[in-house]
Design a protein around this motif. Sequence first.
Motif, short mmCIF file in Angstrom:
data_model
loop_
_atom_site.label_atom_id
_atom_site.label_comp_id
_atom_site.label_asym_id
_atom_site.label_seq_id
_atom_site.Cartn_x
_atom_site.Cartn_y
_atom_site.Cartn_z
N VAL A 43 0.86 -1.18 0.00
CA VAL A 43 0.00 0.00 0.00
C VAL A 43 0.90 1.23 0.00
O VAL A 43 1.68 1.43 0.94
N PHE A 44 0.80 2.02 -1.05
CA PHE A 44 1.58 3.25 -1.16
C PHE A 44 3.07 3.02 -0.90
O PHE A 44 3.72 3.80 -0.21
N GLY A 45 3.59 1.93 -1.41
CA GLY A 45 5.02 1.67 -1.34
C GLY A 45 5.51 0.98 -0.08
O GLY A 45 6.71 0.81 0.09
#
Length: 142
Positions: free
Chosen positions: A48-50
């Motif tokens: 999630v988001f890196g």
Amino acid sequence: MNATIALRITSIISLLLAAGHTLGGRSSWSPGGETETLRAMRAFHMNVFGVNRSYHDFYMGFGYSLSVLLLLQTVLLWQLAELARTQPQTVRPLLLVFLVASLASALVAWELLFPVPVAFLLAVSAGLAWSYFLARPKTAAE
């Protein structure tokens, strides 16, 4: 009793709720012990988001975030208690907002959690309602 004392008491109840919530979130929080569900929560990861997090990470993160918000509520209620001494008319709308949020949280806890947080949230709600009443404008007869 005045609104200042009632808010200080309510703030302490909020602190107890925050402490109970935080301590209940420690690694030994599961009354069923290590279960298939917990193992699955720890095993299921997502990017999630890196960042890579497990479902359990999200669960614990949201829980500890709630603890932080409960501590924020505790501090704000303590500060509002002082303001209630000198400016009760300013405090009343803020108390109403806290009261609505507390009652909504109690409803969520009733539906999805268990009786202990419901009891604490209702105690906070009662303290807020009592403080709201005590901070009402004084009439000429009072």
